[in-house]
Each structure stands twice: as structure tokens, then as C-alpha cells.
Write an enzyme that holds these catalytic residues in place. Structure first.
Site, mmCIF file in Angstrom:
data_model
loop_
_atom_site.group_PDB
_atom_site.id
_atom_site.type_symbol
_atom_site.label_atom_id
_atom_site.label_comp_id
_atom_site.label_asym_id
_atom_site.label_seq_id
_atom_site.Cartn_x
_atom_site.Cartn_y
_atom_site.Cartn_z
ATOM 1 N N PHE A 150 0.807 -1.227 0.000
ATOM 2 C CA PHE A 150 0.000 0.000 0.000
ATOM 3 C C PHE A 150 0.840 1.277 0.000
ATOM 4 C CE2 PHE A 150 -2.605 -3.288 2.072
ATOM 5 C CZ PHE A 150 -3.716 -3.278 1.224
ATOM 6 N N LEU A 151 2.166 1.157 -0.151
ATOM 7 C CA LEU A 151 2.988 2.365 -0.059
ATOM 8 C C LEU A 151 2.692 3.311 -1.212
ATOM 9 C CD1 LEU A 151 5.494 2.416 -2.332
ATOM 10 C CD2 LEU A 151 6.456 0.736 -0.813
ATOM 11 N N ASN A 224 -7.259 1.066 -4.083
ATOM 12 C CA ASN A 224 -6.808 1.995 -5.125
ATOM 13 C C ASN A 224 -7.988 2.557 -5.912
ATOM 14 O OD1 ASN A 224 -4.163 1.881 -4.449
ATOM 15 N ND2 ASN A 224 -3.437 0.957 -6.351
ATOM 16 N N LEU A 266 -9.491 14.189 -1.647
ATOM 17 C CA LEU A 266 -10.565 14.983 -2.244
ATOM 18 C C LEU A 266 -9.979 16.276 -2.808
ATOM 19 C CD1 LEU A 266 -13.504 14.425 0.281
ATOM 20 C CD2 LEU A 266 -13.273 13.513 -2.048
ATOM 21 N N CYS A 276 0.230 3.283 -11.102
ATOM 22 C CA CYS A 276 -0.730 2.401 -10.429
ATOM 23 C C CYS A 276 -2.200 2.723 -10.636
ATOM 24 C CB CYS A 276 -0.379 2.315 -8.953
ATOM 25 S SG CYS A 276 1.169 1.411 -8.720
ATOM 26 N N LYS A 336 3.729 12.957 -9.407
ATOM 27 C CA LYS A 336 3.384 13.618 -8.150
ATOM 28 C C LYS A 336 4.687 14.134 -7.545
ATOM 29 C CE LYS A 336 2.862 10.982 -4.430
ATOM 30 N NZ LYS A 336 2.478 9.939 -3.462
HETATM 31 P P1 NAD Z 1 8.509 -1.582 -11.469
HETATM 32 O O1 NAD Z 1 8.071 -1.691 -12.867
HETATM 33 O O2 NAD Z 1 9.191 -0.361 -10.987
HETATM 34 O O3 NAD Z 1 9.505 -2.804 -11.121
HETATM 35 C C1 NAD Z 1 9.277 -4.117 -11.475
HETATM 36 C C2 NAD Z 1 10.636 -4.788 -11.635
HETATM 37 O O4 NAD Z 1 10.449 -6.185 -11.860
HETATM 38 C C3 NAD Z 1 11.452 -4.273 -12.821
HETATM 39 O O5 NAD Z 1 12.697 -3.791 -12.375
HETATM 40 C C4 NAD Z 1 11.592 -5.506 -13.736
HETATM 41 O O6 NAD Z 1 12.816 -5.532 -14.442
HETATM 42 C C5 NAD Z 1 11.472 -6.630 -12.740
HETATM 43 N N1 NAD Z 1 11.093 -7.926 -13.317
HETATM 44 C C6 NAD Z 1 10.105 -8.176 -14.208
HETATM 45 N N2 NAD Z 1 10.051 -9.488 -14.475
HETATM 46 C C7 NAD Z 1 11.008 -10.081 -13.735
HETATM 47 C C8 NAD Z 1 11.416 -11.432 -13.564
HETATM 48 N N3 NAD Z 1 10.805 -12.430 -14.186
HETATM 49 N N4 NAD Z 1 12.441 -11.675 -12.724
HETATM 50 C C9 NAD Z 1 13.070 -10.680 -12.060
HETATM 51 N N5 NAD Z 1 12.703 -9.382 -12.179
HETATM 52 C C10 NAD Z 1 11.691 -9.090 -12.997
HETATM 53 O O7 NAD Z 1 7.228 -1.907 -10.587
HETATM 54 P P2 NAD Z 1 6.758 -1.294 -9.173
HETATM 55 O O8 NAD Z 1 6.279 0.097 -9.356
HETATM 56 O O9 NAD Z 1 7.739 -1.595 -8.127
HETATM 57 O O10 NAD Z 1 5.450 -2.196 -8.940
HETATM 58 C C11 NAD Z 1 5.551 -3.584 -8.704
HETATM 59 C C12 NAD Z 1 4.176 -4.100 -8.336
HETATM 60 O O11 NAD Z 1 3.753 -3.507 -7.101
HETATM 61 C C13 NAD Z 1 3.077 -3.763 -9.343
HETATM 62 O O12 NAD Z 1 2.131 -4.792 -9.355
HETATM 63 C C14 NAD Z 1 2.451 -2.506 -8.770
HETATM 64 O O13 NAD Z 1 1.108 -2.330 -9.175
HETATM 65 C C15 NAD Z 1 2.527 -2.795 -7.291
HETATM 66 N N6 NAD Z 1 2.592 -1.591 -6.438
HETATM 67 C C16 NAD Z 1 3.384 -0.553 -6.779
HETATM 68 C C17 NAD Z 1 3.467 0.553 -5.933
HETATM 69 C C18 NAD Z 1 4.300 1.753 -6.287
HETATM 70 O O14 NAD Z 1 4.238 2.738 -5.568
HETATM 71 N N7 NAD Z 1 5.089 1.753 -7.349
HETATM 72 C C19 NAD Z 1 2.746 0.563 -4.727
HETATM 73 C C20 NAD Z 1 1.951 -0.552 -4.410
HETATM 74 C C21 NAD Z 1 1.881 -1.637 -5.266
HETATM 75 C C1 UGA Z 2 -1.179 5.059 -4.838
HETATM 76 C C2 UGA Z 2 -1.859 4.738 -3.493
HETATM 77 O O1 UGA Z 2 -2.035 5.955 -2.764
HETATM 78 C C3 UGA Z 2 -1.017 3.762 -2.677
HETATM 79 O O2 UGA Z 2 -1.691 3.431 -1.470
HETATM 80 C C4 UGA Z 2 -0.798 2.498 -3.505
HETATM 81 O O3 UGA Z 2 0.020 1.590 -2.824
HETATM 82 C C5 UGA Z 2 -0.145 2.861 -4.825
HETATM 83 O O4 UGA Z 2 -0.970 3.838 -5.534
HETATM 84 C C6 UGA Z 2 -0.013 1.692 -5.728
HETATM 85 O O5 UGA Z 2 -0.783 0.768 -5.657
HETATM 86 O O6 UGA Z 2 0.905 1.762 -6.514
HETATM 87 P P1 UGA Z 2 0.848 6.593 -5.615
HETATM 88 O O7 UGA Z 2 0.345 6.296 -6.980
HETATM 89 O O8 UGA Z 2 2.286 6.426 -5.320
HETATM 90 O O9 UGA Z 2 0.060 5.688 -4.538
HETATM 91 O O10 UGA Z 2 0.502 8.103 -5.248
HETATM 92 P P2 UGA Z 2 -0.785 8.871 -4.704
HETATM 93 O O11 UGA Z 2 -0.359 9.771 -3.629
HETATM 94 O O12 UGA Z 2 -1.910 7.972 -4.411
HETATM 95 O O13 UGA Z 2 -1.166 9.782 -5.965
HETATM 96 C C7 UGA Z 2 -1.635 9.219 -7.184
HETATM 97 C C8 UGA Z 2 -2.046 10.351 -8.133
HETATM 98 O O14 UGA Z 2 -3.235 11.005 -7.666
HETATM 99 C C9 UGA Z 2 -0.997 11.454 -8.282
HETATM 100 O O15 UGA Z 2 -0.932 11.854 -9.624
HETATM 101 C C10 UGA Z 2 -1.527 12.565 -7.392
HETATM 102 O O16 UGA Z 2 -1.095 13.842 -7.789
HETATM 103 C C11 UGA Z 2 -3.037 12.401 -7.594
HETATM 104 N N1 UGA Z 2 -3.875 12.925 -6.490
HETATM 105 C C12 UGA Z 2 -3.782 12.392 -5.244
HETATM 106 C C13 UGA Z 2 -4.823 13.907 -6.750
HETATM 107 O O17 UGA Z 2 -4.938 14.395 -7.899
HETATM 108 N N2 UGA Z 2 -5.640 14.340 -5.734
HETATM 109 C C14 UGA Z 2 -5.563 13.824 -4.477
HETATM 110 O O18 UGA Z 2 -6.347 14.247 -3.596
HETATM 111 C C15 UGA Z 2 -4.609 12.825 -4.224
#
Ligand code: NAD
Ligand code: UGA
Length: 451
Positions: A150-151, A224, A266, A276, A336
């Protein structure tokens, strides 16, 4: 020392590895992308995130964080495997699970009996069952636990250390509990880790939640989707506020003070972007369709979101007369503030729309320029300072509320510009201060306070 493998050195994998390698675990971090591994080996993350690099450097130095491209080096020794690979969207909006299955199948052939395979990637409900079946063909003695992440980017460490909840779901209660215990270790060490990272300590009393596999998978995408819905709802009301002569900030402050509603997410804006929300919303719509369930409420949220950049560009055009031939500065290319991530960046979208309409576009971002470049249209120019970007501008659009932008002295901004229009796409400025600097203010849904 317990050994953990993390597959995927992206935002989630690196954040998880940085924390676990500094609170008592030996962590192998696997990726197929050598550049990302090299960056970790040098003690740095490939992305900008406050506090991350000191933790990575400490982990690498103490050899508790080992970046590697070799599954063989890591998986056979590990009790826990976290899958954190990307789950991008397919062209039809559904989730692309290629990486999820590739990671699981490669690991499965090397896993020792009793390994706990933890899915942190965001996946559609039902995926865990299929991944489990694929793993079981090579290693039947294992447990599968869904443990969604959820980060938020920009506050990744704060969110992980001072979490609201940790969710696990899988068939084995023992395996679920073992995963929760890892988070107990993080919680126990959290103030030390925050200090080590150089970020503020916090205080939450986060919940540890155990549910079933489908439940855990659905919690993630539902959270999300609801946050995206809140933003689109605020943006819809912002459009009405513009027409009716009201201020969206005042409205949402009052509406959000109802504890049943809450003020968070909001904030009207140029719409949500990032790696995401857009893909998780389309993935949820698609997965609901597969189950014969109508989630048109999420289609509506997507439509509103898609409309926001154009809405803002049109409003600015009405003030400028035309955007054709105008010099426009866009401040903010990250999706962001606080990150270098420019995936589905609203600032990039605005730049491209205005460029297409004949304006000359000059952009600046403190961290996301390199990543944004590949998505910007050819004519868009990128600068290395605010001053260079806003020089002689007819209008300045602030697309991301980096503190650097919001704190920039407004009289100074006015001095560099040719025109006077400040488009506050994040509603981050005080209107009276903007006007006192001789600038014309335009926000999103704020017409009630600047007729
Ligand atoms: P990302 O695209 O930044 O990183 C994914 C990494 O996985 C890449 O470096 C890629 O090279 C690697 N990879 C792909 N296939 C592979 C394999 N077979 N073996 C080893 N490495 C491999 O992705 P992310 O933003 O870290 O997101 C990862 C997951 O977590 C997604 O499902 C995303 O929706 C979820 N998520 C992301 C966030 C966020 O803030 N970015 C927050 C919550 C959940
Ligand atoms: C979001 C969720 O907040 C995380 O909890 C979740 O883990 C993550 O997606 C994920 O699954 O990857 P993130 O995308 O990093 O996190 O950033 P947010 O702070 O949620 O912002 C998302 C977008 O919404 C940004 O473009 C931000 O500017 C926009 N936003 C956010 C608005 O336009 N209005 C708001 O009130 C809040």
C-alpha cells in the site's frame, strides 16, 4: 539469519529490500534489469525517494542486501520469496501477468520444500490460485500468501514503517502468520530505521489483517479504486464549482470534516497519474467484466480523469485567447511530488496537449526530467531550472506540487515571465498571494475566489 528473496527491483521491491535488509534479514534482490542491479550495488536506488539511499547503502555494505540476476544464487536458500514484479496494463486495460508468472515459474524450480511464496504485486482477484497451481507443478510443498503493498511513492518509507494495515491472505494460517511476523520485525525497528533513513519518525497503530486469498487480492485493488474514485469525484465537483462560483477547497474542507467522509484524496487537480491508479482501475474494470459484474462507476471515474488535462488547457485558452504561438512553461513532470517517476504523468500529458495545439512548451522538474523525456512530444523543451523554463512565458502551469515550486517567490516568477497567467493545476497556491504578485490566478474549481 532468516533469508529472503525479493523478485523485482522496482519501487516496491527496492523499498521492501531496503527495510528488511536493515532489520535482521539477509535479502537477495533479483532483477533482470542489470542497470537497476548495478545501481543498488553502488548503494543507490535507480529512483528518487527520500531516505531510501542510506538504507540501501547500509544493507549493501553489511552484505545483508545482495542484488543479483541469479535465481540460483538466491531462491534455494530462502524461506520467504516476495514477488514484486511489474503488472502493467495490456492495451485492452486488463492486467498483464506475464512477469508474475515468469517470476513464479522460475523460482518454483529452485524453491526448497516449505518455502513461503508471497505475492506483493497488484494482481486481479483469482490470480493467486493460478500462480499457486503453476508453482505446485514444480514444487508441491510450499505456501502461497497474498500480501498486497500500500505504499505511496514519495512517502514510501513513512508508509511502510508507519503503516495503516498489513494484509495477508492464503490457505495456510501458519504461513500467513509467518509473513505478518516479518512486519512485526519492521514495526519493532521502525524508529531506528526512520532515523537511519533520515526521515521523520511517526506513530500509527497499524492493523494486522488476515483474510482469505481472494479477499487479500480484492482489498488492494478496491483501495486503489476507491482513492481514484474520490479524486474523480472531487474533480467533477470542481467543474461544477467553476460554473457556480464556488471554491472547491472550501467545499471539500467542509465536506471532508464529516468523519464519515474524510478529507484525504478529495483534492481537485489535473487528474491522477502514475504507474498504479490508471492501470489498477482499468484492471479492476476488466476483471469485474470477466466475472460478469458491471463496474461502470469506475468507467465514469476514468472518463473524468481523462478529461482533466483537456479541461484545464481549455480554461487557460479562454483566458489567453489562444494557446497557439504562446510560450508556456510546465513545472512538474513527475506524476506527483517527491518522486522521479513520470509514468502516466499528468504534467507530460498537459505539455503534449498544449504542444499539439501550437504552443511552445518549456518544462522543468527537479527529479523526473530524464524519465519524462521519452514520453514528451518532440518539440517540447526541457530545462534545468525553474528560471530557464519560465523565462518570457505567457503562462506557467504548475502540474506537480513540488515544495520547490510552491515556495518559489511569486514576484520573482512574475519578473521572469512575459505574461501573467499562473495555472495552479494542484490548487497549491494562496490566491491572494498570487494576485498580490501581479499574476492572474487560475486553479481547478476555484472560480468562487477568483472571478
Ligand atoms: P517496477 O516496474 O518499478 O519494477 C518491477 C521490476 O520487476 C522491474 O525492475 C523488472 O525488471 C522486474 N522484473 C520483471 N520481471 C522479472 C522477472 N521475471 N524476474 C526478475 N525481475 C523481474 O514496478 P513497481 O512500481 O515496483 O510495482 C511492482 C508491483 O507492485 C506492481 O504490481 C504494482 O502495481 C505494485 N505496487 C506498486 C506501488 C508503487 O508505488 N510503485 C505501490 C503498491 C503496489
Ligand atoms: C497510490 C496509493 O495511494 C497507494 O496506497 C498504492 O500503494 C499505490 O498507488 C499503488 O498501488 O501503486 P501513488 O500512486 O504512489 O500511490 O501516489 P498517490 O499519492 O496515491 O497519488 C496518485 C495520483 O493522484 C498522483 O498523480 C496525485 O497527484 C493524484 N492525487 C492524489 C490527486 O490528484 N488528488 C488527491 O487528492 C490525491
Amino acid at each position: 539469519m532468516e533469508i529472503i528473496t525479493i523478485i523485482g527491483a522496482g519501487y516496491v521491491g527496492v523499498s521492501t529490500a531496503a527495510l528488511l535488509s536493515n532489520c535482521g534479514y539477509k535479502v537477495y534482490l533479483i532483477d533482470t534489469n542489470q542497470d537497476r542491479l548495478d545501481s543498488i550495488a553502488s548503494g543507490k536506488s535507480f529512483f528518487f525517494e527520500e531516505g531510501m539511499d542510506p538504507l540501501i547503502a547500509a544493507g549493501v555494505q553489511s552484505k545483508t542486501l545482495i542484488p543479483t540476476s541469479s535465481y540460483k544464487e538466491a531462491v534455494p536458500h530462502s524461506t520467504f520469496i516476495f514477488s514484486c514484479v511489474g503488472t502493467p496494463d495490456n492495451p485492452d486495460g486488463s492486467s498483464n501477468l506475464t512477469y508474475v508468472f515468469a517470476a513464479a515459474e522460475t523460482a518454483a524450480g529452485l524453491m526448497k520444500p516449505g518455502t513461503i511464496y508471497i505475492q506483493k504485486s497488484t494482481v486481479p482477484v483469482g490470480t493467486g490460485q493460478k500462480v499457486s497451481a503453476a508453482i505446485a507443478k514444480k514444487q508441491p510443498d510450499f505456501s502461497y500468501v497474498s500480501n498486497p503493498e500500500f505504499l505511496r511513492e514519495g512517502t514510501a518509507l513513512q508508509d511502510s514503517l508507519y503503516f495503516d494495515r498489513v494484509v495477508v491472505g492464503g490457505e495456510s494460517h501458519q504461513a500467513n502468520q509467518a509473513v505478518l511476523d516479518i512486519y512485526v520485525s519492521v514495526e519493532t525497528a521502525r524508529d531506528k530505521l526512520a532515523k537511519q533513513a533520515g526521515i521523520e519518525t511517526g506513530h500509527t497503530n497499524g492493523a494486522y489483517i488476515e483474510t482469505n486469498l481472494s479477499g487479500a487480492e480484492l482489498v488492494k485493488v478496491t483501495a486503489n479504486a476507491f482513492l481514484a474514485l474520490k479524486i474523480s469525484f472531487a474533480n467533477s465537483i470542481a467543474k461544477l464549482a467553476d460554473q457556480a462560483g464556488a471554491d472547491i477547497i472550501e467545499i471539500m474542507d467542509a465536506v471532508g470534516s464529516d468523519r464519515r467522509i474524510g478529507r484525504a484524496f478529495l483534492n481537485a487537480s489535473r487528474g491522477y497519474g502514475g504507474g498504479c491508479f490508471p492501470k489498477d482501475v482499468s484492471g479492476l474494470i476488466s476483471s469485474a467484466e470477466e466475472h460478469g459484474v458491471d463496474l461502470s462507476i469506475m468507467n465514469a471515474a476514468t472518463d473524468v480523469n481523462d478529461s482533466m488535462a483537456g479541461y484545464i488547457a481549455n480554461k487557460a485558452k479562454d483566458i489567453l485567447g489562444t494557446v497557439e504561438g504562446k510560450r508556456i512553461a510546465i513545472l512538474g513532470l513527475a506524476f506527483k511530488a517527491g518522486t522521479s517517476d513520470a509514468r502516466r504523468s499528468p504534467g507530460v500529458k498537459l505539455a503534449n496537449i498544449l504542444d499539439k495545439r501550437g504552443a511552445t512548451i518549456h518544462c522543468y522538474d527537479p527529479e523526473a526530467t530524464d524519465e519524462a523525456k521519452e514520453d514528451l512530444r518532440k518539440g517540447v523543451q526541457v530545462h534545468d531550472s525553474i528560471k530557464a523554463a519560465v523565462q518570457d512565458a505567457d503562462a506557467v502551469f504548475v502540474a506537480t506540487d513540488w515544495p520547490l515550486f510552491v515556495k518559489y517567490r511569486l514576484p520573482e516568477l512574475r519578473k521572469h515571465m512575459k505574461g501573467t497567467l499562473l495555472v495552479d493545476c494542484m490548487n497549491a497556491y494562496d490566491i491572494s498571494e498570487v494576485e498580490a504578485a501581479g499574476l492572474h490566478y487560475m486553479g481547478v474549481g476555484r472560480n468562487g475566489n477568483n472571478q
